[in-house]
Enzyme design. Sequence first.
Site, mmCIF file in Angstrom:
data_model
loop_
_atom_site.group_PDB
_atom_site.id
_atom_site.type_symbol
_atom_site.label_atom_id
_atom_site.label_comp_id
_atom_site.label_asym_id
_atom_site.label_seq_id
_atom_site.Cartn_x
_atom_site.Cartn_y
_atom_site.Cartn_z
ATOM 1 N N ARG A 30 0.912 -0.992 -0.014
ATOM 2 C CA ARG A 30 0.000 0.064 -0.032
ATOM 3 C C ARG A 30 0.689 1.207 -0.023
ATOM 4 O O ARG A 30 0.505 2.210 0.790
ATOM 5 C CB ARG A 30 -1.091 0.157 1.174
ATOM 6 C CG ARG A 30 -1.949 -1.073 1.317
ATOM 7 C CD ARG A 30 -3.217 -0.611 2.038
ATOM 8 N NE ARG A 30 -3.976 -1.858 2.317
ATOM 9 C CZ ARG A 30 -4.187 -2.197 3.625
ATOM 10 N NH1 ARG A 30 -3.687 -1.640 4.804
ATOM 11 N NH2 ARG A 30 -5.097 -3.107 3.916
ATOM 12 N N ARG A 34 -3.529 6.232 0.833
ATOM 13 C CA ARG A 34 -4.182 7.485 1.396
ATOM 14 C C ARG A 34 -3.173 8.087 2.158
ATOM 15 O O ARG A 34 -3.456 9.023 2.709
ATOM 16 C CB ARG A 34 -5.255 7.028 2.293
ATOM 17 C CG ARG A 34 -6.564 6.470 1.471
ATOM 18 C CD ARG A 34 -7.747 5.707 2.306
ATOM 19 N NE ARG A 34 -7.281 4.560 2.945
ATOM 20 C CZ ARG A 34 -7.806 3.834 3.712
ATOM 21 N NH1 ARG A 34 -9.268 4.300 4.235
ATOM 22 N NH2 ARG A 34 -7.584 2.580 4.181
ATOM 23 N N ARG A 43 -8.133 11.393 -4.950
ATOM 24 C CA ARG A 43 -9.334 10.778 -4.829
ATOM 25 C C ARG A 43 -10.381 11.759 -4.342
ATOM 26 O O ARG A 43 -11.544 11.552 -4.284
ATOM 27 C CB ARG A 43 -9.030 10.067 -3.588
ATOM 28 C CG ARG A 43 -8.319 8.753 -3.501
ATOM 29 C CD ARG A 43 -9.265 7.702 -4.113
ATOM 30 N NE ARG A 43 -10.459 6.878 -2.988
ATOM 31 C CZ ARG A 43 -11.606 7.459 -2.988
ATOM 32 N NH1 ARG A 43 -12.360 8.179 -3.856
ATOM 33 N NH2 ARG A 43 -12.243 6.761 -2.034
ATOM 34 N N ASP A 79 -6.952 -3.167 -7.015
ATOM 35 C CA ASP A 79 -7.685 -3.562 -5.987
ATOM 36 C C ASP A 79 -7.942 -5.121 -6.194
ATOM 37 O O ASP A 79 -7.887 -5.633 -7.311
ATOM 38 C CB ASP A 79 -9.038 -2.959 -5.600
ATOM 39 C CG ASP A 79 -9.607 -3.034 -4.224
ATOM 40 O OD1 ASP A 79 -9.109 -2.513 -3.173
ATOM 41 O OD2 ASP A 79 -10.238 -4.378 -3.997
ATOM 42 N N TYR A 157 -14.744 -12.288 0.905
ATOM 43 C CA TYR A 157 -15.561 -10.865 0.781
ATOM 44 C C TYR A 157 -16.793 -11.178 -0.070
ATOM 45 O O TYR A 157 -17.766 -10.498 0.299
ATOM 46 C CB TYR A 157 -14.747 -9.910 0.062
ATOM 47 C CG TYR A 157 -13.416 -9.185 0.722
ATOM 48 C CD1 TYR A 157 -13.826 -8.374 1.647
ATOM 49 C CD2 TYR A 157 -12.196 -9.464 0.411
ATOM 50 C CE1 TYR A 157 -13.044 -7.631 2.444
ATOM 51 C CE2 TYR A 157 -11.067 -8.925 1.264
ATOM 52 C CZ TYR A 157 -11.520 -7.976 2.262
ATOM 53 O OH TYR A 157 -10.624 -7.449 2.924
#
Length: 362
Positions: A30, A34, A43, A79, A157
């Site tokens: 990652r 963010r 974003r 992703d 998921y």
Amino acid sequence: MCDFAPLKNDLFIRAAFCEKVERTPVWAMRQAGRYLKEFQEVRAKHDFFTVCRTPELACEVTLQPLRRMELDAAIIFSDILVIPQALGMEVQMVPGKGPVFPKPLANPEDLKTLNQTPDVDKELGYVFDAIKLTRQKLDGKVPLIGFSGAPWTLMAYMVDGGSSATFSKARSWLFRSPNESKALLDMLTDTTIKYLVNQVRAGAQALQVFESHAGILGSSTFAKFSLPYLAKIATQVKKQLSDLGIQRVPLIIFAKGAHYAIEELSATDYDVISLDWTMDVKRAREICAKKSKALQGNLDPAMLYAGVDEICSATKKMVEDFGVTGHIANLGHGMYPDLDPEHLKAFVNSVHSASEEIINSA
């Protein structure tokens, strides 16, 4: 495959194959994300999956961390849940909550609603376009890593409908409906193999498979519902790449929490076993050395909340514990959104200095 610039920094590739290096290569899971202000600016204008599906945006955020620090690999921004999307499921990325499936698989009958043999080029072509563009923009600076979620993690998921501490719904399938669970895992495995091979054809120079939820399975359940599918992915991807005349593409497996399966994972065709921060480095080294497998990891991401001196000290110990040969430095999991980029930079620089010091003193 396109013609790309020759690779200028191949430390990552050599370390993955346990070859001699001048210092330990380093990247961070990652690393595009963010915690970076420039990513947050992107974003603010585009939703998450728009960034994933727009090659120019995915390329831009992939390159952002490399402009800040001396990383030895880039990983394409995407992703793991693009595969369920390719199978026909809707996935939303909800702020503050993460991925959400509005219509998860409620029961095994719902498998009939999936596109079980998707056209990977059509459904996931945007990923391949992003890889191709990013390889061009990298201009050989460092290798580009492609990736995929592992079948069990994707199934978790798809059945639970989002993140969960226990994924009890998906785990219940394994025991209540083992045959249907295996059918879903087979479907995901076949799609993942095609997806990974096509990432390399587009320009990816290494591949990582994320079994992010291995830790909620016991060893016997993992051996039945995760390991065989992970092994098949590695074997088939290697075979298909070899048939295409493509060599030296290292495969990395990151099975978070699977401390009980290091030996079994080392017996597969993956070249690198990635360790989370809870795993015993000494034990993993002893096991993986027998199979000539490299290791990746494994600083606790939370260590990056500490001061720079503490980060440097912990990083130096990590490098010493792993040794320089056959080690790719990384965190034991991904970057957290509120971490300071300068603290990741301190980690990266400390890997460089500590590994060079070890080599020079030898």
